[in-house]
Design an enzyme around this catalytic site. Sequence first.
Site, PDB file in Angstrom:
ATOM      1  N   GLU A   1      -0.328  -1.146  -4.192  1.00  0.00           N
ATOM      2  CA  GLU A   1      -1.160   0.035  -3.946  1.00  0.00           C
ATOM      3  C   GLU A   1      -2.411  -0.124  -4.794  1.00  0.00           C
ATOM      4  O   GLU A   1      -2.346  -0.089  -6.025  1.00  0.00           O
ATOM      5  CB  GLU A   1      -0.384   1.298  -4.361  1.00  0.00           C
ATOM      6  CG  GLU A   1      -1.137   2.560  -4.021  1.00  0.00           C
ATOM      7  CD  GLU A   1      -0.662   3.777  -4.800  1.00  0.00           C
ATOM      8  OE1 GLU A   1      -0.850   4.892  -4.311  1.00  0.00           O
ATOM      9  OE2 GLU A   1      -0.121   3.618  -5.914  1.00  0.00           O
TER      10      GLU A   1
ATOM     11  N   ASP B   1      10.433   0.286  -5.005  1.00  0.00           N
ATOM     12  CA  ASP B   1       9.132   0.737  -5.481  1.00  0.00           C
ATOM     13  C   ASP B   1       9.072   0.506  -6.991  1.00  0.00           C
ATOM     14  O   ASP B   1       9.872   1.069  -7.741  1.00  0.00           O
ATOM     15  CB  ASP B   1       8.996   2.239  -5.164  1.00  0.00           C
ATOM     16  CG  ASP B   1       7.552   2.682  -5.074  1.00  0.00           C
ATOM     17  OD1 ASP B   1       6.737   2.179  -5.849  1.00  0.00           O
ATOM     18  OD2 ASP B   1       7.263   3.556  -4.235  1.00  0.00           O
TER      19      ASP B   1
ATOM     20  N   ASP C   1       3.281   0.155  -7.432  1.00  0.00           N
ATOM     21  CA  ASP C   1       2.534   1.395  -7.632  1.00  0.00           C
ATOM     22  C   ASP C   1       1.234   1.166  -8.410  1.00  0.00           C
ATOM     23  O   ASP C   1       1.217   0.398  -9.385  1.00  0.00           O
ATOM     24  CB  ASP C   1       3.445   2.354  -8.426  1.00  0.00           C
ATOM     25  CG  ASP C   1       2.882   3.739  -8.546  1.00  0.00           C
ATOM     26  OD1 ASP C   1       2.658   4.374  -7.506  1.00  0.00           O
ATOM     27  OD2 ASP C   1       2.668   4.198  -9.688  1.00  0.00           O
TER      28      ASP C   1
ATOM     29  N   HIS D   1       4.125   9.406   1.202  1.00  0.00           N
ATOM     30  CA  HIS D   1       4.551  10.565   0.413  1.00  0.00           C
ATOM     31  C   HIS D   1       3.408  11.206  -0.371  1.00  0.00           C
ATOM     32  O   HIS D   1       3.574  12.273  -0.958  1.00  0.00           O
ATOM     33  CB  HIS D   1       5.667  10.141  -0.547  1.00  0.00           C
ATOM     34  CG  HIS D   1       5.176   9.127  -1.535  1.00  0.00           C
ATOM     35  ND1 HIS D   1       4.818   7.846  -1.173  1.00  0.00           N
ATOM     36  CD2 HIS D   1       4.935   9.214  -2.866  1.00  0.00           C
ATOM     37  CE1 HIS D   1       4.398   7.194  -2.243  1.00  0.00           C
ATOM     38  NE2 HIS D   1       4.460   7.996  -3.284  1.00  0.00           N
ATOM     39  N   ASP D   2       2.243  10.539  -0.411  1.00  0.00           N
ATOM     40  CA  ASP D   2       1.072  11.108  -1.079  1.00  0.00           C
ATOM     41  C   ASP D   2       0.046  11.629  -0.077  1.00  0.00           C
ATOM     42  O   ASP D   2      -0.914  12.291  -0.458  1.00  0.00           O
ATOM     43  CB  ASP D   2       0.345  10.037  -1.915  1.00  0.00           C
ATOM     44  CG  ASP D   2       1.177   9.528  -3.067  1.00  0.00           C
ATOM     45  OD1 ASP D   2       2.017  10.285  -3.567  1.00  0.00           O
ATOM     46  OD2 ASP D   2       0.982   8.357  -3.463  1.00  0.00           O
TER      47      ASP D   2
HETATM   48  C1  NOJ Z   1       1.081   6.533  -6.669  1.00  0.00           C
HETATM   49  C2  NOJ Z   1       2.331   7.140  -6.142  1.00  0.00           C
HETATM   50  O1  NOJ Z   1       2.425   6.908  -4.768  1.00  0.00           O
HETATM   51  C3  NOJ Z   1       2.277   8.599  -6.500  1.00  0.00           C
HETATM   52  O2  NOJ Z   1       3.269   9.339  -5.853  1.00  0.00           O
HETATM   53  C4  NOJ Z   1       2.345   8.714  -8.001  1.00  0.00           C
HETATM   54  O3  NOJ Z   1       2.170  10.059  -8.376  1.00  0.00           O
HETATM   55  C5  NOJ Z   1       1.264   7.881  -8.700  1.00  0.00           C
HETATM   56  N1  NOJ Z   1       1.111   6.601  -8.105  1.00  0.00           N
HETATM   57  C6  NOJ Z   1       1.576   7.674 -10.151  1.00  0.00           C
HETATM   58  O4  NOJ Z   1       2.683   6.832 -10.307  1.00  0.00           O
END
Ligand code: NOJ
Length: 514
Positions: free
Chosen positions: A229, A91, A187, A300-301
Amino acid sequence: MAIIYQIYPLSFLDTNKDGIGDIKGIIKKLKYLEELGAEYIWITPIFKSPMEDNGYDISNYYDVNPIFGTKEDLKELIDTAKKHNIKIILDLVLNHTSTEHDWFIKASKDVNSKYHDYYIWSENPPQIDSYFGGSAWEYVPSVKKYYLHMFSTGQADLNWKNEKLREELFEMINYYIDLGAGGFRLDVLDLIGKDLENNNLYDRELLLKYLKELNEKCFKGKDIFTVGEMNLPLEKAHYLSKNEILTTVFQFNHIALDEVAGKGKWELKKLELNDLKEVLNNIQQVYQKGGTPSLFWSNHDQPRALGRYLNLDYRYYGQTMLFMLMYLQKGHIFIYQGEEFGMSGLGLVDIDKYKDVEALNYYNIATKTKSKESVLRSLAVKARDHARTPMQWNNTKNAGFSKGKPWMEVNANYTEVNFEKDYNSDKSIYKFLKKLLEIRQNNTTFDKGLFKLVVLGPHIFAYERVLDDNYLIVCNFSDKKQPIIDLKGEIILNNYDSLDNQLKPYQALLIKRG
Ligand code: NOJ
């Protein structure tokens, strides 16, 4: 089409009893993942970090965070995974670094340092809100300027306009390719195209320029899986995949359907199946023209879909239905740890159970104007913590995750919901998923076939996949029985033992029609 299993290392498996999952824990479970059918493992950041945002605040790209292990452990993971036919996706956080990164420390001491321009500064900053609440600017007295942080204060945004910075990042990526990484999850990659001189936080032309450069300097001609992402219009995301600038893109429209549009993630509304049909169908139609989308429910989000949208009384049927609905579409399959045996979130809990900086910020800000109850209700559905509780391997202490004190409380349901119990039951979610993945991998219709939405009723998500074969997928998205017309064909997969003239709660079928 690839099958990717996502690991949140903090919560996967702890082998040294410090309550935190580690790289050695991942190595221990490679066989488990191979058996399930994983071809790649995406591991959220394991680099050196003060962990203000659980690793998305990197203070040294070249070091492994000691809480997870060493560089040698990482190398061992990459090499051992290869023996299990699994590649490792690292990542990469390229939009920002931790404010403890050496670059930022130098940048914030001396405006003449070459590192100063690696970040984004302003003496009179325009008003910009951070995604984690409050202003996105923080003042540094030593340079009499504010730096930009789109996320937490400890995550300073990098200035991609600086060519030297871009070169340093590309060099680092190539270092990991040489180490044997099989891919990268990138990310918030949509945020790198900033042009603040012209008040544009999302300059799409600039973004495309950087992405092409990234591809050229790091990925082109190599067997590297990349997933960005990116919150982009569908056509723009499709362009990137179709033109192989990135392998695929994560987009979030389908999982933002339980929030009031335009009001941010915490303003809740019920998911309407029609909305889901529309969003997923649009994606599938666009990608008929080439490129490959990504298929996922959680990460995870994103709190686990099971308890978020469905009635937990039907755990087995609900989870298997979700798999059928999503994973027989065209796309790369992403499975989030624990989904394979039906883990769910914590439900409605008090604020002391939350760890995540985003959740805590929201609570502190929102309770100034809203009732504590309503804030906790939003958190119960949308807080990232619900996806981050430790893996529930078995019914021993701490669910077999750790022999120490887990960094985050284990979900109290672990004696009922755990891998071992699932695996040994007649109705195993894990075994159902494994079978589904096998069917999918052995039939090109699911990769290359046409996708056609089929209307069978307001609570039924149904679609056809057509190439040499013709398949119908029927999913009852409700916990009530649903009438159906006679479904002709050979039943290939059914999450119930039989099919009556009504679909049972969350019943899902794969039918071959010729
Ligand atoms: C996306 C990530 O998946 C998340 O967990 C993170 O807080 C933010 N980007 C900032 O890096």
